[in-house]
Design an enzyme around this catalytic site. Structure first.
Site, short mmCIF file in Angstrom:
data_model
loop_
_atom_site.label_atom_id
_atom_site.label_comp_id
_atom_site.label_asym_id
_atom_site.label_seq_id
_atom_site.Cartn_x
_atom_site.Cartn_y
_atom_site.Cartn_z
N MET A 56 80.99 -4.91 19.33
CA MET A 56 80.82 -4.24 18.05
C MET A 56 79.41 -3.67 17.91
O MET A 56 79.21 -2.52 17.57
CB MET A 56 81.07 -5.29 16.96
CG MET A 56 81.22 -4.78 15.59
SD MET A 56 82.76 -3.90 15.37
CE MET A 56 83.93 -5.23 15.10
N LYS A 57 78.43 -4.51 18.19
CA LYS A 57 77.04 -4.13 17.97
C LYS A 57 76.58 -2.99 18.87
O LYS A 57 75.77 -2.17 18.47
CB LYS A 57 76.15 -5.35 18.19
CG LYS A 57 74.73 -5.08 17.81
CD LYS A 57 73.90 -6.33 17.83
CE LYS A 57 72.44 -5.96 17.63
NZ LYS A 57 72.18 -5.37 16.32
N GLY A 58 77.13 -2.97 20.10
CA GLY A 58 76.79 -1.89 21.00
C GLY A 58 75.43 -2.01 21.65
O GLY A 58 74.95 -3.12 21.88
#
Lengths: 516, 253
Positions: free
Chosen positions: B130-132
């Site tokens: 999600m955070k990447g």
């Protein structure tokens, strides 16, 4: 050393919560064993060797006992019974049980007490082996003397133990106080310990008892030559945590990477398996007085170091609580953390200082392990060298105990000989140049460092409150640590977890527990 | 790159064309005037003139570490170099989500893992989580993607099985450990397995890692390769545009 003002009642609250969290898990641990624990018991009782395919006898034995449905009583029970019947050694009994025809009889006339008595002598001998190795380590330390803290810790990872020995000596001569032989990447998921000296491994060298002996011998040679005791480290982690703890104890390693949750989070090993295994491994480690290194630094490689700092602190309290339950005193608990904040963040250096200071203060007697930047390293080796120097400056200023040196080629390859040399040279410079910086400065009341330390402690307390309410099992399942989610019945190694029967026999554990 | 106008490059130190480079290396010899001359000749043999050995220190039992400066005789003509790169349109996450919604009208399913003994999930996590990475959200954050990150030490067969079970459009493989070329072996083995099973055409195959580039990935039988500095949006954009192109070809056929 300057101190940040901390509310000690909050710290006490964290310790209380962590103790409660660990106690809940300990109830499960005390009611279970694993194939790993039982293989360790067999090794400790003197079962050694491999078959022509390299399969360890302890694996064959424990698998056979498990298949017969008797592992809930402990491998010691079956071994001792066979020793009584055949009037033979543990090794001979193991060979007959592992390779003999037919299945192992479930019932016998021998009482548990008689079986336990038959194992008393061999148990004494095993514990003496640990004690002798420990005393020998203390003697070596006294005669050579120890390096000053922060101890400079470097890794070697050639894949070939003989090359590792050469590199380890070179590192010791260049100033390393601790040398770790990085383990081959796949080993944590092997459900057996390879045997003998090994010369092939990817990303590192296999942890075997013979490899431990080779590396300790090389370090002993370097220690006497340099007049400074050089410590050796390996990994008591993965599916064979406790077997490796035993090997390290008798081969006189000085430190072990050993964490109550690392395998669950980062190797997807089942949590029930890991909790039971870590307990027995730490019982052995405590007797041997090996320093453990916990793995909270890894959280910051998967989660963001700014946002997840409190998870590191909360996990350190939990790791400490588990370690205390396994009989380790503070001097053996090397809690881990890392310099992993994005260097582009304004005041990242001050925020790192705050975290390092906070952890140093909360765990004053612990040999804290301070890990270098890795996540934000690039192929720009010159920039990385500066990044590492800033990390070293925090380490010496806040009095960290074990400083794992940053490598400027971190993002590129396993360190070359000259990379390690340059890391040691630069670190020596920073440590010497800033030796008394920590005792000269005082943290400004209400300043950035103090505010950040407060914030992290407060958030860690909140997290521990939540984990206590929901239990550690659920907390891990929802991703409370390292942003990694693991289910209680997921991961590798669950099939090797067995509920103990009421007549479970483990003379080694009994003796190790009796001491604390 | 234009083929007709040569662009000759020499190393740039202080002035154009001076050829200045620095080099550091270790030789198995202890420091001495003799060793210093050896280092100078070693640098000369690499095409450096006016060699200056600026540092010589013992770094191992029989080893010295050297830093040298010199003027490189060599040059390259940049106009004659052709580097295949994955054709990645520069689209944002929102643009990709929009494009997929309009053109495919379904979610793209991707499965990713570090295969073989590789335990380093930092690359695959940067692309998936999600955070990447570097402020660019990972595939899990895309409305247009359903992303399964299987983590580390996944066997090729298990990866294929999971990809089939998930009905994946693309398989992403990350290889970080490169000792003795094991990253190439692992990657090639996956392609071989898919070929054996006659399932190679079923998936878009992407390879990533610090020592991977598009050319190497293509040589190993992958559809695209991504090296250091790759952002999740690069991967998402390539997958989306390739799948849309594939759909167009199928429809027009």
């Amino acid at each position: 050393m300057g101190r940040v003002a901390l509310d000690e009642t909050v710290v006490d609250r964290c310790r209380f919560l962590a103790a409660e969290i660990a106690t809940d898990v300990q109830r499960f641990i005390d009611a279970h064993t694993t194939v790993g624990v039982e293989r360790t018991v067999a090794r400790v009782l003197g079962v050694e060797g491999v078959d022509e395919n390299g399969a360890p006898l302890v694996n064959q034995l424990v698998d056979r006992v498990h298949a017969a449905g008797l592992l809930d009583r402990g491998v010691a029970f079956v071994l001792g019974r066979e020793m009584l019947r055949k009037r033979c050694s543990a090794l001979e009994a193991a060979e007959q049980l592992a390779y003999g025809r037919g299945t192992i009889a479930p019932e016998g006339d021998e009482s548990r007490a008689a079986i336990a008595a038959s194992l008393a002598e061999v148990t004494d001998r095993a514990l003496s082996r640990i004690d002798e190795a420990r005393e020998s380590r203390e003697k070596h330390k006294l005669s050579c003397g120890m390096g000053e803290t922060p101890w400079k810790y470097v890794i070697v990872a050639t894949g070939n133990i003989h090359d590792d020995a050469v590199q380890a000596k070179a590192a010791a001569r260049a100033g390393a106080d601790v040398v770790a032989v990085i383990r081959a990447t796949a080993q944590s998921l092997l459900d057996y310990v390879p045997h003998g000296p090994t010369t092939e491994g990817y990303g590192g060298t296999f942890a075997t008892q013979e490899n431990f002996r080779i590396i300790r011998k090389a370090l002993d040679e370097a220690s006497s030559e340099l007049g400074r005791y050089v410590m050796g480290t390996n990994y008591s982690s993965g599916l064979c945590m406790s077997e490796i703890a035993w090997m390290a104890a008798v081969e006189r390693l000085d430190m072990l990477l050993n964490d109550s949750m690392y395998g669950i989070l980062f190797r997807d090993i089942n949590m029930r398996r890991t909790f039971v295994d870590q307990y027995f491994s730490r019982r052995i480690i405590g007797r041997s007085r090996i320093i453990i290194n916990t793995g909270e630094d890894n959280y910051l490689t998967t989660a963001d170091a700014l946002e997840a700092a409190h998870t590191v602190l909360a996990s350190q309290f939990i790791n400490e609580a588990f370690a205390h339950r396994a009989g380790l005193d503070d001097a053996l608990i090397g809690l881990g953390h890392a310099y992993e904040i994005d260097p582009k963040v304004e005041d990242s250096f001050l925020i790192e200082l705050a975290q390092a200071q906070l952890i140093r203060q909360i765990f004053p007697r612990h040999p804290i392990k301070w890990m270098p930047p890795t996540k934000h390293k690039t192929g720009d080796v010159f920039q990385s060298h500066v990044h590492d120097a800033m990390f070293s400056l925090v380490g010496v200023t806040t009095g960290q105990s074990i400083q794992l040196l940053g490598m400027f080629s971190e993002a590129i390859h396993n360190p070359l000989m000259m990379d390690r040399y340059l890391a040691l040279k630069a670190t020596r410079y920073v440590f010497n140049a800033a030796k008394h910086l920590g005792s000269e400065v005082e943290w400004k009341a209400g300043g950035l460092v103090e505010r950040r330390a407060h914030e992290v402690l407060t958030r860690a307390t909140d997290l521990l409150e939540t984990v206590r309410t929901e239990t550690l099992w659920s907390a891990i399942a929802r991703g409370a640590f390292g942003d990694v989610k693991r289910e209680p019945t997921g991961g590798k190694g669950l099939a090797g977890v067995i509920a103990r029967s009421p007549d479970y026999l483990n003379p080694i554990l009994e003796r190790l527990e009796a001491r604390s | 790159m234009s083929k007709d106008r040569p662009k000759i490059l020499r190393a740039y130190g202080d002035r154009a064309g001076d050829g200045m480079v620095q080099l550091s290396f270790t030789l198995e010899i202890l420091p001495s005037p003799h060793a210093k001359e050896a280092a100078r000749r070693f640098a000369q043999a690499h095409g450096l003139d006016e060699v200056l050995v600026t540092c010589m220190e013992q770094c191992g039992p029989e080893h010295s570490y050297f830093v040298v400066y010199g003027q490189s005789r060599h040059s390259v003509d940049a106009s004659r170099i052709d580097v295949p790169v994955a054709d990645v349109p520069d689209l944002s996450k929102e643009e990709i989500d929009e494009l997929v919604a309009v053109q495919l009208a379904r979610k793209i399913i991707v499965v990713g893992a570090c295969t073989g003994s590789d335990a380093h999930t930092v690359g695959i996590d940067a692309i998936f989580n999600m955070k990447g990475y570097a402020g660019d959200k990972g595939l899990e954050a895309y409305k247009s993607f359903e992303a399964f990150n299987l983590g580390a030490q996944v066997e090729n067969d298990a990866l294929i099985a999971r990809a089939k079970a998930a009905g994946a459009d693309a398989i992403l493989v990350s290889q970080v450990i490169t000792q003795r070329g094991c990253h190439k072996e692992n990657a090639r083995a996956l392609v071989d397995r898919l070929n054996e099973r006659g399932e190679r055409g079923r998936f878009l195959l992407l390879l990533g890692g610090p020592r991977i580039d598009h050319k190497l990935a293509m040589e190993l039988g992958f559809d695209a390769g991504f090296g250091p500095g790759t952002l999740p949006k690069h991967v998402a954009s390539l997958i989306a545009t390739r799948l849309i192109e594939k759909k167009r070809l199928l429809c027009s056929a």
